[in-house]
Scaffold this motif. Structure first.
Motif, PDB file in Angstrom:
ATOM      1  N   GLN A   8      52.092  44.221  20.718  1.00  0.00           N
ATOM      2  CA  GLN A   8      53.434  44.618  20.167  1.00  0.00           C
ATOM      3  C   GLN A   8      53.117  44.819  18.722  1.00  0.00           C
ATOM      4  OE1 GLN A   8      56.109  44.337  20.521  1.00  0.00           O
ATOM      5  NE2 GLN A   8      57.355  43.279  22.424  1.00  0.00           N
ATOM      6  N   ALA A   9      51.857  43.767  17.868  1.00  0.00           N
ATOM      7  CA  ALA A   9      51.524  43.890  16.840  1.00  0.00           C
ATOM      8  C   ALA A   9      50.968  45.801  16.108  1.00  0.00           C
ATOM      9  CB  ALA A   9      51.188  43.069  15.880  1.00  0.00           C
ATOM     10  N   LEU A  10      49.724  46.165  17.043  1.00  0.00           N
ATOM     11  CA  LEU A  10      49.239  47.091  16.839  1.00  0.00           C
ATOM     12  C   LEU A  10      50.016  48.632  17.381  1.00  0.00           C
ATOM     13  CD1 LEU A  10      45.790  48.136  17.271  1.00  0.00           C
ATOM     14  CD2 LEU A  10      45.851  47.588  18.639  1.00  0.00           C
ATOM     15  N   TRP A  11      51.114  48.451  18.231  1.00  0.00           N
ATOM     16  CA  TRP A  11      51.944  49.454  18.894  1.00  0.00           C
ATOM     17  C   TRP A  11      52.489  49.796  17.439  1.00  0.00           C
ATOM     18  CZ3 TRP A  11      52.523  51.068  23.883  1.00  0.00           C
ATOM     19  CH2 TRP A  11      53.036  52.111  23.768  1.00  0.00           C
ATOM     20  N   ARG A  12      53.516  48.584  16.402  1.00  0.00           N
ATOM     21  CA  ARG A  12      54.267  48.503  15.343  1.00  0.00           C
ATOM     22  C   ARG A  12      53.204  49.069  14.690  1.00  0.00           C
ATOM     23  NH1 ARG A  12      58.724  45.994  15.117  1.00  0.00           N
ATOM     24  NH2 ARG A  12      59.522  44.788  17.704  1.00  0.00           N
ATOM     25  N   TYR A  13      52.023  48.838  14.623  1.00  0.00           N
ATOM     26  CA  TYR A  13      50.817  49.583  13.521  1.00  0.00           C
ATOM     27  C   TYR A  13      50.765  50.994  13.597  1.00  0.00           C
ATOM     28  CZ  TYR A  13      46.582  49.910  10.276  1.00  0.00           C
ATOM     29  OH  TYR A  13      45.844  50.497   9.587  1.00  0.00           O
ATOM     30  N   SER A  14      50.681  51.338  14.656  1.00  0.00           N
ATOM     31  CA  SER A  14      49.882  52.691  15.299  1.00  0.00           C
ATOM     32  C   SER A  14      51.256  53.533  14.543  1.00  0.00           C
ATOM     33  CB  SER A  14      49.623  52.850  16.496  1.00  0.00           C
ATOM     34  OG  SER A  14      49.816  53.717  16.953  1.00  0.00           O
ATOM     35  N   VAL A  15      52.415  53.129  14.633  1.00  0.00           N
ATOM     36  CA  VAL A  15      53.747  53.972  14.187  1.00  0.00           C
ATOM     37  C   VAL A  15      54.083  54.027  13.609  1.00  0.00           C
ATOM     38  CG1 VAL A  15      55.955  54.549  15.162  1.00  0.00           C
ATOM     39  CG2 VAL A  15      54.472  53.297  17.440  1.00  0.00           C
ATOM     40  N   SER A  16      54.121  52.626  12.289  1.00  0.00           N
ATOM     41  CA  SER A  16      54.121  53.111  11.171  1.00  0.00           C
ATOM     42  C   SER A  16      53.044  53.716  10.161  1.00  0.00           C
ATOM     43  CB  SER A  16      54.229  51.719  10.264  1.00  0.00           C
ATOM     44  OG  SER A  16      52.714  51.186   9.893  1.00  0.00           O
ATOM     45  N   LYS A  17      51.779  53.829  11.043  1.00  0.00           N
ATOM     46  CA  LYS A  17      50.924  54.317  10.462  1.00  0.00           C
ATOM     47  C   LYS A  17      50.937  55.927  10.515  1.00  0.00           C
ATOM     48  CE  LYS A  17      48.059  52.474   8.074  1.00  0.00           C
ATOM     49  NZ  LYS A  17      47.672  52.632   6.452  1.00  0.00           N
ATOM     50  N   GLU A  18      51.627  56.699  11.936  1.00  0.00           N
ATOM     51  CA  GLU A  18      51.817  57.346  11.971  1.00  0.00           C
ATOM     52  C   GLU A  18      52.950  58.487  11.739  1.00  0.00           C
ATOM     53  OE1 GLU A  18      50.196  59.977  13.825  1.00  0.00           O
ATOM     54  OE2 GLU A  18      48.548  58.717  14.460  1.00  0.00           O
ATOM     55  N   TRP A  19      53.911  57.200  11.098  1.00  0.00           N
ATOM     56  CA  TRP A  19      55.204  57.561  10.207  1.00  0.00           C
ATOM     57  C   TRP A  19      55.180  57.850   8.837  1.00  0.00           C
ATOM     58  CZ3 TRP A  19      59.119  59.388  11.354  1.00  0.00           C
ATOM     59  CH2 TRP A  19      60.271  59.767  12.108  1.00  0.00           C
ATOM     60  N   GLN A  20      54.076  57.665   8.190  1.00  0.00           N
ATOM     61  CA  GLN A  20      53.229  57.491   6.533  1.00  0.00           C
ATOM     62  C   GLN A  20      52.726  58.863   6.530  1.00  0.00           C
ATOM     63  OE1 GLN A  20      50.936  54.522   6.053  1.00  0.00           O
ATOM     64  NE2 GLN A  20      52.608  52.996   5.420  1.00  0.00           N
ATOM     65  N   LYS A  21      51.766  59.065   8.091  1.00  0.00           N
ATOM     66  CA  LYS A  21      50.938  61.306   7.349  1.00  0.00           C
ATOM     67  C   LYS A  21      52.467  61.839   7.887  1.00  0.00           C
ATOM     68  CE  LYS A  21      46.920  58.899  10.259  1.00  0.00           C
ATOM     69  NZ  LYS A  21      46.049  59.091  12.002  1.00  0.00           N
ATOM     70  N   ARG A  22      52.857  61.505   8.737  1.00  0.00           N
ATOM     71  CA  ARG A  22      54.217  62.699   8.802  1.00  0.00           C
ATOM     72  C   ARG A  22      54.803  62.696   7.944  1.00  0.00           C
ATOM     73  NH1 ARG A  22      57.648  61.599  13.939  1.00  0.00           N
ATOM     74  NH2 ARG A  22      55.996  62.266  15.156  1.00  0.00           N
ATOM     75  N   SER A  23      55.298  61.415   6.519  1.00  0.00           N
ATOM     76  CA  SER A  23      55.509  61.733   4.751  1.00  0.00           C
ATOM     77  C   SER A  23      54.760  62.639   4.548  1.00  0.00           C
ATOM     78  CB  SER A  23      56.442  60.281   4.791  1.00  0.00           C
ATOM     79  OG  SER A  23      55.096  59.522   4.582  1.00  0.00           O
ATOM     80  N   LYS A  24      53.492  61.658   4.476  1.00  0.00           N
ATOM     81  CA  LYS A  24      52.675  62.674   4.020  1.00  0.00           C
ATOM     82  C   LYS A  24      52.643  64.592   3.968  1.00  0.00           C
ATOM     83  CE  LYS A  24      50.082  58.706   2.719  1.00  0.00           C
ATOM     84  NZ  LYS A  24      48.360  57.684   2.133  1.00  0.00           N
ATOM     85  N   ARG A  25      52.925  64.793   4.778  1.00  0.00           N
ATOM     86  CA  ARG A  25      52.997  66.257   5.445  1.00  0.00           C
ATOM     87  C   ARG A  25      53.611  67.027   4.699  1.00  0.00           C
ATOM     88  NH1 ARG A  25      51.929  65.627  11.180  1.00  0.00           N
ATOM     89  NH2 ARG A  25      50.866  64.581  10.866  1.00  0.00           N
TER      90      ARG A  25
END
Length: 160
Positions: A143-160
Protein backbone atom coordinates in the motif's frame (compact mmCIF):
# COMPACT_ATOMS: atom_id res chain seq x y z
CA UNK A 1 3.30 -13.16 -13.23
CA UNK A 2 1.81 -16.46 -14.31
CA UNK A 3 -0.44 -16.40 -17.37
CA UNK A 4 -4.15 -16.40 -16.45
CA UNK A 5 -4.91 -19.13 -19.00
CA UNK A 6 -2.33 -21.38 -17.34
CA UNK A 7 -3.81 -20.80 -13.91
CA UNK A 8 -7.41 -21.25 -15.08
CA UNK A 9 -6.50 -24.60 -16.65
CA UNK A 10 -4.37 -25.87 -13.73
CA UNK A 11 -5.74 -29.27 -12.70
CA UNK A 12 -5.62 -28.55 -8.94
CA UNK A 13 -7.42 -25.22 -9.31
CA UNK A 14 -10.35 -26.67 -11.24
CA UNK A 15 -12.14 -27.13 -7.89
CA UNK A 16 -12.88 -23.38 -8.00
CA UNK A 17 -14.75 -23.75 -11.31
CA UNK A 18 -16.36 -20.58 -12.62
CA UNK A 19 -15.01 -18.50 -9.73
CA UNK A 20 -11.70 -18.34 -11.59
CA UNK A 21 -13.40 -16.41 -14.39
CA UNK A 22 -14.11 -13.39 -12.21
CA UNK A 23 -12.27 -10.57 -13.97
CA UNK A 24 -11.47 -8.79 -10.71
CA UNK A 25 -9.11 -11.61 -9.75
CA UNK A 26 -6.84 -10.76 -12.67
CA UNK A 27 -6.61 -6.95 -12.37
CA UNK A 28 -3.58 -5.15 -11.00
CA UNK A 29 -4.54 -2.30 -8.72
CA UNK A 30 -3.38 -1.12 -5.32
CA UNK A 31 -5.99 -3.02 -3.33
CA UNK A 32 -5.83 -6.30 -5.22
CA UNK A 33 -2.02 -6.38 -5.19
CA UNK A 34 -1.80 -5.52 -1.49
CA UNK A 35 -4.33 -8.25 -0.69
CA UNK A 36 -2.39 -10.67 -2.91
CA UNK A 37 0.78 -9.98 -0.95
CA UNK A 38 -1.06 -10.54 2.33
CA UNK A 39 -2.58 -13.81 1.12
CA UNK A 40 0.52 -15.14 -0.64
CA UNK A 41 2.92 -14.31 2.17
CA UNK A 42 0.58 -15.78 4.77
CA UNK A 43 0.27 -19.12 3.00
CA UNK A 44 3.98 -19.21 2.20
CA UNK A 45 4.54 -19.75 5.93
CA UNK A 46 1.81 -22.36 6.37
CA UNK A 47 3.60 -25.74 6.47
CA UNK A 48 1.12 -27.85 4.53
CA UNK A 49 1.11 -29.34 1.06
CA UNK A 50 -0.96 -27.61 -1.60
CA UNK A 51 -0.30 -24.08 -0.34
CA UNK A 52 -1.18 -22.81 -3.82
CA UNK A 53 -4.73 -24.14 -3.55
CA UNK A 54 -5.22 -22.57 -0.13
CA UNK A 55 -3.81 -19.29 -1.40
CA UNK A 56 -6.07 -19.38 -4.47
CA UNK A 57 -9.12 -20.06 -2.33
CA UNK A 58 -8.37 -17.16 -0.02
CA UNK A 59 -7.57 -14.86 -2.96
CA UNK A 60 -11.01 -15.64 -4.40
CA UNK A 61 -12.69 -14.95 -1.06
CA UNK A 62 -10.96 -11.58 -0.46
CA UNK A 63 -10.82 -10.55 -4.16
CA UNK A 64 -7.04 -10.42 -4.32
CA UNK A 65 -5.02 -10.71 -7.51
CA UNK A 66 -5.03 -14.47 -8.06
CA UNK A 67 -1.80 -15.01 -10.04
CA UNK A 68 0.22 -12.91 -7.62
CA UNK A 69 -1.28 -14.65 -4.57
CA UNK A 70 -0.31 -18.01 -6.02
CA UNK A 71 3.15 -16.91 -7.14
CA UNK A 72 4.07 -15.49 -3.72
CA UNK A 73 3.51 -18.85 -2.07
CA UNK A 74 6.63 -20.03 -3.89
CA UNK A 75 8.78 -17.96 -1.55
CA UNK A 76 8.91 -21.24 0.34
CA UNK A 77 10.20 -23.55 -2.34
CA UNK A 78 12.35 -26.67 -1.99
CA UNK A 79 15.50 -24.53 -1.83
CA UNK A 80 14.34 -21.95 0.70
CA UNK A 81 11.95 -24.07 2.78
CA UNK A 82 14.53 -25.61 5.15
CA UNK A 83 15.99 -22.24 6.14
CA UNK A 84 12.63 -20.48 6.42
CA UNK A 85 10.97 -23.22 8.43
CA UNK A 86 14.01 -23.58 10.69
CA UNK A 87 13.76 -19.84 11.36
CA UNK A 88 10.06 -20.36 12.17
CA UNK A 89 11.08 -23.03 14.65
CA UNK A 90 13.63 -20.67 16.26
CA UNK A 91 11.04 -17.90 16.56
CA UNK A 92 8.62 -20.37 18.16
CA UNK A 93 11.19 -21.55 20.71
CA UNK A 94 12.02 -17.94 21.53
CA UNK A 95 8.35 -17.04 22.01
CA UNK A 96 7.66 -20.11 24.15
CA UNK A 97 10.89 -19.75 26.08
CA UNK A 98 11.60 -23.36 25.25
CA UNK A 99 15.11 -24.71 24.75
CA UNK A 100 16.18 -25.54 21.22
CA UNK A 101 16.10 -29.25 20.53
CA UNK A 102 18.55 -30.89 18.20
CA UNK A 103 16.90 -32.93 15.48
CA UNK A 104 17.70 -34.48 12.15
CA UNK A 105 15.06 -34.18 9.46
CA UNK A 106 13.82 -37.34 7.81
CA UNK A 107 11.44 -37.36 4.86
CA UNK A 108 8.95 -39.78 6.38
CA UNK A 109 5.45 -39.58 7.78
CA UNK A 110 6.59 -41.32 10.99
CA UNK A 111 9.18 -38.58 11.63
CA UNK A 112 6.52 -35.88 11.17
CA UNK A 113 4.14 -37.59 13.60
CA UNK A 114 6.87 -38.07 16.21
CA UNK A 115 8.13 -34.51 15.82
CA UNK A 116 4.73 -32.94 16.45
CA UNK A 117 5.08 -33.68 20.15
CA UNK A 118 8.68 -32.48 20.45
CA UNK A 119 9.44 -29.60 18.07
CA UNK A 120 5.88 -29.23 16.76
CA UNK A 121 4.52 -26.60 19.17
CA UNK A 122 7.48 -24.26 18.67
CA UNK A 123 7.48 -24.79 14.93
CA UNK A 124 3.74 -24.24 14.47
CA UNK A 125 3.72 -21.16 16.71
CA UNK A 126 6.65 -19.68 14.79
CA UNK A 127 4.94 -20.40 11.47
CA UNK A 128 1.72 -18.75 12.65
CA UNK A 129 3.43 -15.67 14.03
CA UNK A 130 5.66 -15.16 10.99
CA UNK A 131 2.79 -15.83 8.57
CA UNK A 132 0.73 -13.15 10.28
CA UNK A 133 3.63 -10.71 10.61
CA UNK A 134 4.77 -10.97 6.98
CA UNK A 135 1.19 -10.89 5.76
CA UNK A 136 0.56 -7.60 7.56
CA UNK A 137 3.93 -6.15 6.52
CA UNK A 138 3.32 -7.19 2.92
CA UNK A 139 -0.13 -5.63 2.82
CA UNK A 140 0.84 -2.28 4.31
CA UNK A 141 4.23 -2.25 2.57
CA UNK A 142 2.62 -2.62 -0.86
CA UNK A 143 0.00 0.00 0.00
CA UNK A 144 2.74 2.47 1.00
CA UNK A 145 4.97 1.62 -1.97
CA UNK A 146 2.09 1.98 -4.40
CA UNK A 147 1.05 5.37 -2.98
CA UNK A 148 4.64 6.57 -3.01
CA UNK A 149 5.04 5.47 -6.63
CA UNK A 150 1.84 7.22 -7.70
CA UNK A 151 2.77 10.43 -5.87
CA UNK A 152 6.21 10.44 -7.56
CA UNK A 153 4.55 10.03 -10.96
CA UNK A 154 2.20 12.92 -10.22
CA UNK A 155 5.18 15.07 -9.23
CA UNK A 156 6.96 14.23 -12.49
CA UNK A 157 3.81 15.08 -14.46
CA UNK A 158 3.36 18.41 -12.73
CA UNK A 159 7.01 19.35 -13.47
CA UNK A 160 6.49 18.56 -17.16
Amino acid sequence: MPDHHTIKSHKHLQIFGELLHNGNLWHLNRRSVAKAFAVGLFFAFVPVPFQMILSAGMAIIVHANLPLSIALVWITNPLTMPAIFYFCYLVGTWLLGAPEQKFVFEASWQWVVNSLSTIGPSFLLGCGVLATLFSILGYFGIQALWRYSVSKEWQKRSKR
